[in-house]
Design a protein around this motif. Structure first.
Motif, PDB file in Angstrom:
ATOM      1  N   GLU A 217       0.981   4.120  -2.870  1.00  0.00           N
ATOM      2  CA  GLU A 217       0.792   5.556  -2.546  1.00  0.00           C
ATOM      3  C   GLU A 217       2.018   6.438  -3.066  1.00  0.00           C
ATOM      4  O   GLU A 217       2.041   7.568  -3.703  1.00  0.00           O
ATOM      5  CB  GLU A 217       0.809   5.775  -1.042  1.00  0.00           C
TER       6      GLU A 217
ATOM      7  N   GLN B 243       0.753  -1.247  -0.193  1.00  0.00           N
ATOM      8  CA  GLN B 243      -0.070   0.040   0.038  1.00  0.00           C
ATOM      9  C   GLN B 243       0.779   1.253  -0.031  1.00  0.00           C
ATOM     10  O   GLN B 243       0.506   2.080  -0.959  1.00  0.00           O
ATOM     11  CB  GLN B 243      -0.938   0.158   1.351  1.00  0.00           C
TER      12      GLN B 243
ATOM     13  N   THR C  18       2.008   9.248  -6.266  1.00  0.00           N
ATOM     14  CA  THR C  18       2.403  10.380  -6.049  1.00  0.00           C
ATOM     15  C   THR C  18       3.332  10.779  -7.240  1.00  0.00           C
ATOM     16  O   THR C  18       3.159  11.975  -7.256  1.00  0.00           O
ATOM     17  CB  THR C  18       3.214  10.713  -4.584  1.00  0.00           C
TER      18      THR C  18
END
Length: 309
Positions: A43, A39, A47
């Motif tokens: 992320e 996870q 980004t």
């Protein structure tokens, strides 16, 4: 080796079950931590691909990912260490049992070595007998004196003692944790331990005149047991309509304090089943077999020693 195969099954089965449980627990824990790392990686990727990325955002995300990786590494090391310890116990017990065969199959048999092995075996049986009958200090002392702690199941019985104490004090939390930790195995054994604990909690709420809390408790916990225990649930729910001092038999029995003793005994038997321990100790079985095989009226311990030696 016939007597070894019949009597020593728990000696190897218990540490194997412990190892199996540690492996399954570690697998779940590592899968959970690995998902956290994945996870964090997603992320970070999201980004970066979004454009207009600030350096401090990347630094923060990388720091979080490193932290999760460190947690994963630590838990992996702990799991490996625990599994190695459990596997070493299996190995030591197997070597101990194989030692008898080695001694008796050797060209020159050392009777002293054979007697020493038999004495150690008798001590192991006595330790288990003491543990089953609540003589924990005697069991620990004998195990330490004979240097056979790794060959006994003391830790299992000590854990069991704590849960039995909590049930004797009319507390269900420790036993419910035990049920949760062994949920899959207990389901395979078709155990109703958790259900009986939930019923007892319901009864105690009514006993303390907290009937609304009892209703909330029933709504929260009873639905998952409806398929198999609907009749029992209906009978228990009827307690809401009766006073604590009722003399009507089906409901009077539910208020009986001896139900806690029944829960303790059920937990004890379920724990034996969980680790595939017989309901009787190996010492008791050996003693009964010795008494059946010998007809001379010798003292009790002499029967045991003759059978074991």
């Amino acid at each position: 080796m016939a007597d070894l195969k019949s009597l020593e099954h728990p000696t190897l089965k218990v540490p194997y079950e412990i190892l199996n449980k540690k492996f399954r627990t570690a697998q779940k824990s590592l899968d959970r931590e690995a998902s956290h790392v994945q996870q964090a990686a997603r992320e970070l990727e999201s980004t970066i691909s979004g454009g207009n990325v600030r350096a401090r955002d990347i630094t923060s995300l990388l720091g979080g990912m490193v932290e999760k990786l460190q947690v994963l590494k630590r838990k992996a090391e702990e799991s490996i260490s625990e599994e190695l310890a459990a596997s070493n116990v299996c190995k030591r017990r197997l070597e101990h049992l194989k030692e008898r065969e080695t001694l008796t199959s050797a060209g020159t048999v050392s009777q002293g070595a054979v007697n020493q092995w038999k004495r150690k075996r008798l001590d192991r049986m006595m330790v288990e007998y003491f543990l089953r009958n609540g003589y924990y200090n005697a069991a620990i002392t004998l195990a330490e004196k004979s240097d056979i702690k790794d060959l006994t199941n003391i830790e299992i019985f000590l854990t069991s003692r704590e849960i039995e104490k909590s049930l004797a004090n009319h507390e269900t939390s420790k036993c419910l944790i035990w049920c949760h930790d062994n949920k899959s195995k207990l389901r395979k054994l078709k155990s109703n331990m958790e259900f009986n604990l939930r019923i007892q909690e319901f009864v105690e709420l009514i006993r303390s005149e907290r009937r609304m809390d009892a209703i909330k408790h029933a709504r929260k916990h009873f639905p998952s047991f409806e398929d198999e225990h609907l009749d029992t649930i209906q009978r228990v729910m009827a307690l809401l309509a009766f006073p604590i001092g009722t003399e009507i038999k089906p409901y009077k029995a539910l208020f009986d304090e001896t139900r806690w003793d029944t829960l303790i005994e059920q937990f004890r038997q379920e724990n034996y089943r969980l680790f595939q321990l017989a309901s009787q100790s190996v010492f008791t079985v050996a003693l009964q077999a010795g008494l059946s095989a010998l007809k001379t009226p010798y003292p009790l311990m002499h029967f045991t020693c003759v059978f074991l030696y």
